[in-house]
Motif scaffolding. Sequence first.
Motif, PDB file in Angstrom:
ATOM      1  N   LEU A   6      71.337  80.724  40.491  1.00 42.89           N
ATOM      2  CA  LEU A   6      72.418  81.438  41.175  1.00 42.89           C
ATOM      3  C   LEU A   6      73.165  80.540  42.161  1.00 42.89           C
ATOM      4  O   LEU A   6      74.397  80.521  42.198  1.00 42.89           O
ATOM      5  CB  LEU A   6      71.860  82.662  41.910  1.00 42.89           C
ATOM      6  CG  LEU A   6      71.443  83.850  41.044  1.00 42.89           C
ATOM      7  CD1 LEU A   6      70.688  84.879  41.880  1.00 42.89           C
ATOM      8  CD2 LEU A   6      72.656  84.494  40.383  1.00 42.89           C
ATOM      9  N   GLY A   7      72.420  79.789  42.963  1.00 42.14           N
ATOM     10  CA  GLY A   7      73.060  78.933  43.966  1.00 42.14           C
ATOM     11  C   GLY A   7      73.922  77.860  43.346  1.00 42.14           C
ATOM     12  O   GLY A   7      75.065  77.634  43.773  1.00 42.14           O
ATOM     13  N   ARG A   8      73.395  77.186  42.313  1.00 42.31           N
ATOM     14  CA  ARG A   8      74.154  76.124  41.657  1.00 42.31           C
ATOM     15  C   ARG A   8      75.413  76.690  40.992  1.00 42.31           C
ATOM     16  O   ARG A   8      76.483  76.093  41.042  1.00 42.31           O
ATOM     17  CB  ARG A   8      73.278  75.434  40.611  1.00 42.31           C
ATOM     18  CG  ARG A   8      73.855  74.114  40.138  1.00 42.31           C
ATOM     19  CD  ARG A   8      73.146  73.515  38.941  1.00 42.31           C
ATOM     20  NE  ARG A   8      71.765  73.948  38.748  1.00 42.31           N
ATOM     21  CZ  ARG A   8      71.099  73.756  37.611  1.00 42.31           C
ATOM     22  NH1 ARG A   8      71.705  73.151  36.592  1.00 42.31           N
ATOM     23  NH2 ARG A   8      69.856  74.159  37.481  1.00 42.31           N
ATOM     24  N   SER A   9      75.272  77.851  40.357  1.00 43.47           N
ATOM     25  CA  SER A   9      76.418  78.479  39.692  1.00 43.47           C
ATOM     26  C   SER A   9      77.460  78.906  40.704  1.00 43.47           C
ATOM     27  O   SER A   9      78.668  78.761  40.479  1.00 43.47           O
ATOM     28  CB  SER A   9      75.944  79.690  38.887  1.00 43.47           C
ATOM     29  OG  SER A   9      74.958  79.319  37.948  1.00 43.47           O
ATOM     30  N   PHE A  10      77.011  79.441  41.828  1.00 46.84           N
ATOM     31  CA  PHE A  10      77.920  79.843  42.904  1.00 46.84           C
ATOM     32  C   PHE A  10      78.671  78.629  43.436  1.00 46.84           C
ATOM     33  O   PHE A  10      79.880  78.680  43.674  1.00 46.84           O
ATOM     34  CB  PHE A  10      77.102  80.500  44.014  1.00 46.84           C
ATOM     35  CG  PHE A  10      77.865  81.471  44.861  1.00 46.84           C
ATOM     36  CD1 PHE A  10      79.219  81.680  44.685  1.00 46.84           C
ATOM     37  CD2 PHE A  10      77.220  82.198  45.845  1.00 46.84           C
ATOM     38  CE1 PHE A  10      79.918  82.589  45.458  1.00 46.84           C
ATOM     39  CE2 PHE A  10      77.898  83.114  46.629  1.00 46.84           C
ATOM     40  CZ  PHE A  10      79.251  83.308  46.431  1.00 46.84           C
ATOM     41  N   GLY A  11      77.962  77.524  43.621  1.00 44.51           N
ATOM     42  CA  GLY A  11      78.586  76.297  44.112  1.00 44.51           C
ATOM     43  C   GLY A  11      79.691  75.809  43.197  1.00 44.51           C
ATOM     44  O   GLY A  11      80.696  75.254  43.657  1.00 44.51           O
ATOM     45  N   GLY A  12      79.518  76.028  41.883  1.00 44.06           N
ATOM     46  CA  GLY A  12      80.551  75.635  40.931  1.00 44.06           C
ATOM     47  C   GLY A  12      81.847  76.400  41.141  1.00 44.06           C
ATOM     48  O   GLY A  12      82.944  75.856  41.028  1.00 44.06           O
TER      49      GLY A  12
END
Length: 376
Positions: free
Chosen positions: A360-366
């Motif tokens: 979730l965090g990595r996808s949000f950062g994108g």
Amino acid sequence: MIIKHGVSLLHSPNNRMLASSAVFRRQEFLIRCLAVGGHSQELNRKSKPEAMALDADAENILRAITPTLDLAKHKGQAGKIAVIGGCREYTGAPYFSAISALKIGADLSHVFCTKDAAPVIKSYSPELIVHPLLEESYSVREEDKKAISEKILAEVVKWMDRFDCLVVGPGLGRDPFLLADCVSEIMKHARQSNVPIVIDGDGLFLVTDSLDLVSGYPLAVLTPNVNEYKRLVQKVLNCEVCDQDAAEQLLSLAKGIGGVTILRKGKSDLISDGETVKSVSIYGSPRRCGGQGDILSGSVAVFLSWARQRIIAEGDLIISLKNPTMLGSIAGSALMRKAASVAFENKKRSTLTTDIIECLGRSFGGYLSCQVIHWV
């Protein structure tokens, strides 16, 4: 060259030698393509505007409603979410929903569950605030039910004003006392307090049988899967699900429940508040492991609360949609799908719900790569 009844005259006996020519074979292929392709292009021209009208600008919505990270803010300002769910059979679902809310950026995440479920959910993570308050029929005598349900409601009400959003349903089970005597009363009080409610899982089972709990409440979001949606359509519209007219039927369903927002989960997620219909078609994952709906419910709760806070604080947004339940549903759907896609890319068939949560965090950062973090 002539084509009659779909058959090329090149195949007549007199023209076989000509047909053997590479040039004529290419010409024949071209004519066949033009004959079929013209019709398909016409269909595409007809269907494309309708599809475009449904597509949500999920990326811009997500950016518009997400608060910046700011050292001047204090604990709780980025969201306080409460999950009403968890019984002795189901402890994973409320955990998935509550921990997803934290992973996305909520500051605090509570779980109100049965006493049997509390120690198990606590053991999953020290990050969650777990309240062992709910009761099931097996542990309550008939003559004590009214007093116990009132006590449970009183305990939950103490916290209600602190919450930016409730998630009702993950892992609740279908115990009649728990649903009808306890959770129903909690939902009524949340509505009276104007607290948004995201309803999933067994909460949808309760709502389908008691539509008055959410009917006409604009801050309610229902997130049904295929079977839950079928029950809602049968109950409210008195018909069967029509996939050929999915958007119009969803619009009618949301209107029929008084303007609640419905997020119909599927190959593409369809979302309506009874006034408009939007779709989120970002590629997710072909791996359908249990628990993804719980991630979605926690995600929608956070984004709904952020959208509502943003609208209250600024009075307007630079995007066309203004309904916080629609904005939260679109953003939550988009992020969940992106995280599922990233997780599947890494784990393939082994992908589990916990893998998606970790993405979730990595996808949000994108999505927020252009966001400026405001240091004060």
